[in-house]
Design an enzyme around this catalytic site. Structure first.
Site, PDB file in Angstrom:
ATOM      1  N   LYS A  43      -6.509   3.408   8.997  1.00 43.40           N
ATOM      2  CA  LYS A  43      -5.597   4.397   8.422  1.00 43.40           C
ATOM      3  C   LYS A  43      -6.202   5.795   8.517  1.00 43.40           C
ATOM      4  O   LYS A  43      -5.498   6.759   8.826  1.00 43.40           O
ATOM      5  CB  LYS A  43      -5.312   4.042   6.962  1.00 43.40           C
ATOM      6  CG  LYS A  43      -4.416   2.817   6.827  1.00 43.40           C
ATOM      7  CD  LYS A  43      -4.260   2.402   5.394  1.00 43.40           C
ATOM      8  CE  LYS A  43      -3.317   1.220   5.281  1.00 43.40           C
ATOM      9  NZ  LYS A  43      -3.237   0.704   3.914  1.00 43.40           N
ATOM     10  N   SER A  69       0.796  -1.225   0.000  1.00 42.32           N
ATOM     11  CA  SER A  69       0.000   0.000   0.000  1.00 42.32           C
ATOM     12  C   SER A  69       0.833   1.282   0.000  1.00 42.32           C
ATOM     13  O   SER A  69       0.294   2.379  -0.016  1.00 42.32           O
ATOM     14  CB  SER A  69      -0.970   0.007   1.182  1.00 42.32           C
ATOM     15  OG  SER A  69      -0.252   0.062   2.374  1.00 42.32           O
TER      16      SER A  69
END
Ligand code: ADP
Length: 821
Positions: free
Chosen positions: A760, A717
């Site tokens: 996140k 990511s």
């Protein structure tokens, strides 16, 4: 009857049985001879049969006959002939004549040899006499029979080899015969002595242990007299009683009783006594049947309890209530095992203990973090030195009921290596089909785990082995927003912390604004554990101040002063005074009655800094770090929840190589390679080489670093973050400091969705980030993010890498700018 070879013997009747043995020895080679090679010895013994008896018929149909022979004399074979199947021989006697005998008896050598032989033989007889008390008749022989014949008789009674027997037969000369016989008799004597010595030694040891036993008996008697009968046997009686009342299943009872019988026969000093004792203690202590009585489950009360223990977590609580409702309808339902997954300090453990409280069951936590050895779960076999049961059995012994709520903490942290795979042992534990007969290696008897309610926790789902995950129902706890943390602190943590320190709001007040500051400046975590720690630090500091304060006075009217006249007198005398210690948490009320202060201590910013130190985090961190070109802000997912991760890139003169640092895994290294390739492929678009004097293709090494170098990192990511930092480096344009990003990128520049979006975004929010760039296909994940967080963030969606760059830089994507020019 004539035999070519065999035991020497004369007319002694009591030797006939020996003769029979001897002859059977000589027959063996004879029969052999009939079948194959005929090998005749040239000397033999003439004998007369005295008795023939038929033995019992063997199952094979063979019958043995026993012939008793009387030996007459030695002979030598002169001529051998065969008649049919029989052999005949011409022989001559080797017996000495009377004159020869008389001459021999005068021979001094013979006299000496006879004396020597007689002495040895007498010695042997006396030794045998001592042993078997049968020497009488043999002694008579010694005086009445000629010595050279005696030699034959003695040797015939020993177990010697066939060759030795033949050599004895061949010793026709009496002197030779005597010296050989003396040697054989002596050898026999020696072997008897050695055997005797060994027996004596063994007997000596036996008597030593018998002596010990006697002494012990005496000691026991003395102890009983003294009324001090707390001794081993009573101990074993107590153990037996404990075993009887343990409610073991019949097979276990049988097994343990066998072990107890063995133990009773052992001396406490004997090796193995202690381990056997400890083992039986465990068997007796285990809750084979003992269960805590289940209270009638009241769902409303359970909901109340969950609400009173935990703020928020509406969905999680709802799922727990559903779980409890199913249990109420079907108590033996084999539902899945609940597994709470989330960063540390989000309340996984305390939720599990609330389930136990709601069910009225005992609660036990088994920590599996770092367990790599299967024996930690299943125990070591008892043959190992220092063996012990596995953690589950040990936990059950501690909790002492067979139906507790057992929390398997950190199931994701078990790992497998050469010592086996703990996860596979856990599979057996969690499988309702198998856990009825859970086999702990140490216990060595099956234990029924089916009544235990298992709840598991993990920080991350990914490391949990799929078969194990398959048996569990995952409930995710992503972490709290600052607002939630504030509420948790005000409603739960502060009252609990104050109580634990013997304080109350009469002594210290922590205003909401200060709690907010603690959350913002001193903690940057998904859970509330550090927040609780910081609040505890404030409470400790307050406790010290209160105790030290001058104006502390015992005020309560009816109350006695702390020091009474009697106490003062004693102190003046210097006498020791016993004082009771009051546990502060329990007696906060008592203490608050004792200490009164004029006004409660209100925590302010100065106190925060004094107690907790200078602020550890502030929102300007991102702005400062991103100030120079080549740095971008990424969002990653770790065991501690979401985190903000900076990516730094720099270039220097070199050979066009890529250097990566920061403990990176293979996937993240490949992402960096893809990012560099993608940027190089667009050098013309970026128009950076010509414009700024960079040549991306040659003469430059690129170094990318992920700070917090001690923490291992991996995953795809970081793709978009890597490209952004490289573009920023090559265009020498800074990335926006209020923008963080996450997303995987393909080589062609497509942005792919990633996991852990909720964590996140929460992390970005904690950091004070204002804009978050997400892959477009992660849009659906925003539904899980609390609205209060989303309200403070601008979410920007990206489909291609160009979209990310568009959002990341002030004024949009750098090369579109260029291309516009
Ligand atoms: P975990 O097991 O997830 O690491 P714990 O269950 O040990 O975390 O929680 C840490 C502390 O935070 C505990 O004292 C717990 O009571 C408290 N806590 C966590 N979440 C909440 C909540 N939602 N409401 C009240 N207290 C909470």
């Amino acid at each position: 009857m004539v035999f070519c070879c065999g035991g020497a013997g004369t007319d002694i009747l009591n030797q006939s049985s020996k003769l029979q043995d001897g002859s059977s020895d000589s027959i063996k080679p004879d029969t052999k001879r009939q079948n194959d090679i005929v090998h005749w010895h040239n000397r033999g013994v003439a004998a007369r049969p005295l008795h023939l008896s038929r033995g019992v018929e063997k199952p094979s149909g063979r019958v043995t006959y026993t012939v008793v022979l009387e030996g007459l004399c030695r002979f030598s074979v002169l001529e051998l002939s065969t008649r049919g199947i029989y052999h005949t021989a011409k022989i001559s006697s080797l017996e000495m004549t009377k004159i020869e005998m008389e001459q021999l008896e005068q021979d001094p050598d013979y006299i000496m040899l006879s004396r020597q032989f007689k002495a040895t033989a007498t010695e042997l007889i006396s030794v045998l006499e001592l042993k078997q008390k049968t020497g009488g008749r043999t002694k008579v022989l010694l005086d009445n029979i000629p010595v050279h014949k005696l030699a034959d008789i003695f040797v015939a009674s020993f177990e010697i080899s066939f060759e030795e027997q033949l050599s004895m037969l061949d010793s026709v000369g009496p002197k030779l015969r005597l010296s050989k016989a003396t040697e054989l008799v002596d050898r026999h004597l020696q072997s008897i002595r050695v055997a005797e010595k060994i027996t004596q030694k063994v007997e000596g040891q036996l008597s030593k242990s018998q002596k010990e036993f006697l002494l012990r008996q005496q000691m026991r008697a003395i102890k009983e007299e003294l009324g001090d009968n707390e001794d081993d046997e009573d101990d074993l009686v107590a153990l037996e009683r404990k075993m009887q009342s343990a409610g073991m299943p019949p097979n276990v009872w049988k097994h343990s009783h066998r072990e107890l019988r063995r133990l009773k026969k052992m001396q406490p000093q004997q090796p193995g006594y202690n381990s056997s004792r400890v083992y039986l203690d465990l068997l007796a202590d285990l809750p084979w049947q003992k269960a805590s009585e289940e209270i009638e489950l009241d769902l409303r009360a359970a909901q109340k309890r969950l609400d009173s223990d935990h703020y928020g977590l509406v969905k999680v609580k709802q799922r727990i209530i559903e779980y409890l409702a199913v249990r109420k309808l079907k108590p033996d339902a084999r539902g899945p095992v609940l597994c709470f997954v989330g960063p540390p300090g989000v309340g996984k453990t305390s939720l599990a203990s609330s389930i136990a409280a709601a069910l009225g069951r005992k609660f036990i936590r088994i920590s599996l973090g770092g367990v790599k050895d299967e024996a930690d779960i299943r125990g070591h076999r008892r043959t190992y030195v220092g063996s012990m049961p596995g953690r589950l059995i040990d936990g059950l012994k501690r909790v002492a009921v067979c139906n507790p709520v057992m929390l398997l903490d950190e199931v994701d942290k078990t790992g497998s290596d050469v010592r086996g795979d703990p996860a596979s042992a856990l599979l057996e534990v969690l499988d309702p089909e198998q856990n009825k007969t859970f086999n702990d290696h140490y216990l060595n008897v099956p234990f029924d785990l089916s009544k235990v309610i298992f709840v598991a926790t993990a920080n991350r789902m990914q490391p949990i082995p799929p078969p194990l995950l398959d048996r569990m129902e995952v409930i995710e706890l992503p972490g709290y927003t600052p607002e939630e943390k504030l509420q948790i602190a005000m409603q739960h943590l502060i009252p609990r912390v104050l109580d634990q320190h013997g304080l109350s709001s009469e002594f210290i007040q922590i205003p909401e604004a200060m709690v907010k500051l603690v959350i913002q400046r001193y903690t940057r975590e998904a859970g509330v554990r550090n927040l609780e720690r910081n609040l505890a630090a404030l409470a400790r500091a307050a406790a010290v101040r209160i105790v030290e304060q001058e104006q502390v006075v015992p005020l309560t009217k009816g109350m006695q002063g702390l020091s009474t006249p009697l106490l003062e007198n004693r102190l003046a005398d210097g006498t020791e005074v016993e004082m009771d210690v009051m546990p502060m948490s329990v007696n906060s009320r008592v203490i608050s009655n004792t200490f009164r202060i004029a006004s409660p201590l209100v925590v302010d910013e100065t106190m925060l800094e004094k107690v907790l130190g200078p602020p550890r985090f502030d929102d300007s961190e991102a702005a400062e770090r991103v100030a120079s070109p080549g740095v971008s802000v990424g969002l990653v997912w770790t065991a501690f929840g979401g985190e903000v991760q900076f990516v730094e890139a720099t270039a220097m003169v070199g050979k066009g190589e890529l250097h990566l640092t920061g403990q990176l895994g293979d996937v993240i290294k490949e992402s960096a390679q893809i990012a560099l390739t993608w940027v190089r492929a667009r050098t013309t678009d970026l128009k950076v080489d010509a414009a700024k004097g960079f040549n991306l293709l040659e003469g430059r090494d690129v170094h990318i670093h992920f700070p917090a170098g001690a923490v291992p990192k991996d995953g795809p990511s970081a793709g978009v973050t890597l490209v952004t930092s490289l573009v920023s480096l090559f265009t020498q344009k800074s990335v926006r400091s209020d923008t963080a990003m996450t997303g995987e990128m393909t080589l062609r520049g497509l942005v792919l969705p990633v996991g852990g979006v909720k964590d996140k975004i929460l992390a970005a929010h904690r950091y004070g980030i204002k804009r978050v760039i997400l892959p477009e296909r992660n849009l659906k994940d925003l539904a899980e993010v609390p609205a209060s967080v989303l309200a403070n963030l601008e979410i920007l969606l990206a489909k291609r890498m160009e979209d990310v760059l568009e959002h990341a830089f002030d004024g949009g994507c750098p090369w579109r700018q260029h291309s516009k020019l």
